[in-house]
Design a protein around this motif. Structure first.
Motif, PDB file in Angstrom:
ATOM      1  N   VAL A   1       0.795  -1.228   0.000  1.00 52.04           N
ATOM      2  CA  VAL A   1       0.000   0.000   0.000  1.00 52.04           C
ATOM      3  C   VAL A   1       0.834   1.288   0.000  1.00 52.04           C
ATOM      4  CG1 VAL A   1      -0.373   0.059   2.525  1.00 52.04           C
ATOM      5  CG2 VAL A   1      -2.024   1.110   1.002  1.00 52.04           C
TER       6      VAL A   1
ATOM      7  N   GLU B   1      -6.143   4.843  -4.495  1.00 47.00           N
ATOM      8  CA  GLU B   1      -7.243   3.863  -4.587  1.00 47.00           C
ATOM      9  C   GLU B   1      -7.453   3.138  -3.255  1.00 47.00           C
ATOM     10  OE1 GLU B   1      -7.448   2.087  -8.842  1.00 47.00           O
ATOM     11  OE2 GLU B   1      -5.336   2.243  -8.282  1.00 47.00           O
TER      12      GLU B   1
ATOM     13  N   ARG C   1      -3.961  -1.096   9.611  1.00 47.63           N
ATOM     14  CA  ARG C   1      -2.612  -1.641   9.766  1.00 47.63           C
ATOM     15  C   ARG C   1      -1.853  -0.782  10.762  1.00 47.63           C
ATOM     16  NH1 ARG C   1      -4.869  -4.903   7.169  1.00 47.63           N
ATOM     17  NH2 ARG C   1      -4.221  -5.976   5.272  1.00 47.63           N
TER      18      ARG C   1
ATOM     19  N   TYR D   1      -8.829 -12.543  -3.771  1.00 51.90           N
ATOM     20  CA  TYR D   1      -8.281 -11.672  -2.727  1.00 51.90           C
ATOM     21  C   TYR D   1      -9.170 -11.738  -1.487  1.00 51.90           C
ATOM     22  CZ  TYR D   1      -6.513  -7.546  -0.310  1.00 51.90           C
ATOM     23  OH  TYR D   1      -5.972  -6.703   0.625  1.00 51.90           O
TER      24      TYR D   1
ATOM     25  N   ASP E   1      -8.825 -10.148   2.931  1.00 49.03           N
ATOM     26  CA  ASP E   1      -8.022  -9.152   3.644  1.00 49.03           C
ATOM     27  C   ASP E   1      -7.932  -9.456   5.137  1.00 49.03           C
ATOM     28  OD1 ASP E   1      -6.442  -6.945   3.904  1.00 49.03           O
ATOM     29  OD2 ASP E   1      -7.937  -5.491   3.246  1.00 49.03           O
TER      30      ASP E   1
ATOM     31  N   ARG F   1      -4.237  -5.345  12.462  1.00 49.96           N
ATOM     32  CA  ARG F   1      -2.996  -6.019  12.848  1.00 49.96           C
ATOM     33  C   ARG F   1      -2.270  -5.230  13.928  1.00 49.96           C
ATOM     34  NH1 ARG F   1      -0.194  -6.853   7.179  1.00 49.96           N
ATOM     35  NH2 ARG F   1      -1.275  -8.700   6.459  1.00 49.96           N
TER      36      ARG F   1
END
Ligand code: UDP
Length: 416
Positions: free
Chosen positions: A266, A281, A290, A365, A367, A371
């Motif tokens: 990312v 995006e 994250r 995909y 996700d 985390r």
């Protein structure tokens, strides 16, 4: 750094000069680790890789450390025996080999499994057989999704850290279904961790039995023994689980120093959007979260592991910064703000756009929702605390991105 200066580890023991083999050491992490080892220690580094672009600056003819670094152009996934001469000369082997871009887990699933598991097996075997210390890179991906992600949005237990903080020796590893190829990496990394633990446990049982036999004999024969010696027979390992480390030299900018259609992680994707003046995006609205850790903080943790085997052996360590949690939407907005400052453009030049995960990554995909690393273990064993705030990381790294890439991006854009 003066090579005559004595250095001491956390237990007050003098650190002896080591030869460290970095498998795939030409990568982002390897480049920072080499810099640290060369600048702040007297250790020698053997780098094995096929890429040199991130470490080439270390081989400048005027560098004071040229006698402490050597590069070998070896493709370590071709044939494991090619690595053996370099591992043989080393005291520690650090295996950095990894495919760690989620876009690749979907599109290069077999490569991901081979690279992250199959190719690591001979290294583990060699280290066990030759009694070499191994620092194996795993991933925070092994945790998969949090327990909390299975609760309803408004469930009060979502606020309970037990439902989302990831703890090395307690949290379950929750992966999605096999048809969701995203989990290929998590599964492969988990398997290499389990193989390493298996080696240690098997050896320990063996050593334990030998130890019992030895003690029985010693008692019988009234011999004295040094029980600590027995520990030497197991595989000496440390496993590292990086939590979204970022900093200069991370990944690549598609079409500039990477494949035109490649999808890096990312931070590099958003950097590329900013450099090109495109909208950032947000996959599925950018709700996933994250925690980002500065590469230089993470490298401090690695050096502590290298120089404190007594404290680091036998553990899997989370290495991340729990204080730097953001959603991808928040990250995008922060990066816009910082990049506007760095590049001298108004923030209104930049925008975000929502995209579906299927359009962005293709089918397969899935996700990780959140985390957050638990830091108890690494703090207790190594006293390590990450220091750098997300704001500081973004300022340093986006300045680097701008200085390194903006001219090349302008050039590439004007040509196309
Ligand atoms: N992501 C995004 N836009 C991008 C690239 C990634 O919204 O241009 C999201 C991705 O879906 C995930 C998060 O950012 O939720 C982090 O993705 P990354 O590729 O950095 O790897 P991960 O942390 O999932 O291993």
């Amino acid at each position: 750094f003066s090579s005559t200066m004595a250095r001491f580890n956390l237990e007050g023991d003098e650190i002896k000069p080591l030869t460290i083999c970095l498998i795939s050491g030409g990568c982002f992490i390897g480049s920072h680790l080499c810099e640290k080892i060369l600048a702040d220690t007297f250790h020698k580094v053997i780098v094995v890789d096929v890429y040199t672009d991130k470490i080439i600056h270390l081989f400048n003819r005027s560098s004071p450390w040229l006698d402490r670094i050597v590069f070998h152009n070896v493709d370590n996934n071709a044939e494991s025996s090619r690595l053996e001469p370099f591992m043989q000369k080393s005291d520690i082997i650090i295996n950095l080999t990894s495919i760690n871009h989620p876009a690749d887990y979907n599109t290069r699933t077999m490569d991901t499994i081979y690279c992250n598991f199959i190719d690591a097996v001979p290294v583990v075997r060699y280290c066990t057989r030759k009694k070499k210390r191994l620092i194996q890179f795993s991933s925070c991906e092994v945790y998969g999704k949090t327990i909390g992600s299975f609760l309803t949005e408004d469930h009060p237990l979502r606020e309970d850290p037990k439902f989302y903080v990831l703890k090395e020796d307690e949290s379950p590893c929750i992966l999605g279904p096999t048809e969701k190829k995203r989990w290929a990496n998590a599964c492969a990394k988990q398997l290499i961790e389990r193989l390493i633990y298996g080696r240690e446990v098997n050896c320990s049982i063996y050593v334990f039995l030998l130890f019992v036999l030895f003690v029985t004999l010693s008692l019988t024969l009234h011999l004295s023994s040094n029980a600590a010696e027995s520990a030497k027979f197991g595989l000496e390992f440390t496993i590292v689980r990086p939590f979204n480390w970022i900093g200069p030299r991370i990944d690549y900018i598609p079409g500039i120093d990477g494949e035109r259609r490649g999808v890096p992680r990312v931070f590099a994707c958003f950097s590329s959007n900013l450099l090109r003046g495109e909208s950032l995006e947000l996959v599925e609205g950018g709700h996933s979260k994250r925690t980002f850790c500065y590469i230089k903080d993470a490298i401090e943790a690695l050096l502590l592991m290298i120089e404190n085997p007594e404290k680091a052996n036998g553990h899997s360590f989370n290495v991340g910064n729990p204080n730097n949690e953001v959603s991808m939407k928040e990250l995008a907005n922060l990066m816009i703000e910082v990049y506007a400052n760095v590049s001298g453009q108004p923030a209104s030049n930049f925008s975000t756009v929502d995209v579906s995960s299927e359009d962005f990554y293709g089918i397969g995909y899935d996700d990780c929702d959140r985390r957050i690393p638990d830091m108890t273990l690494i703090h207790r064993q190594l006293g390590w605390i990450p220091m750098t705030s997300l704001q500081e990381i973004l300022e340093v790294t986006l300045r680097y991105q701008h200085e390194t890439y903006s001219e090349a991006v302008k050039h590439a854009t004007s040509e196309s």
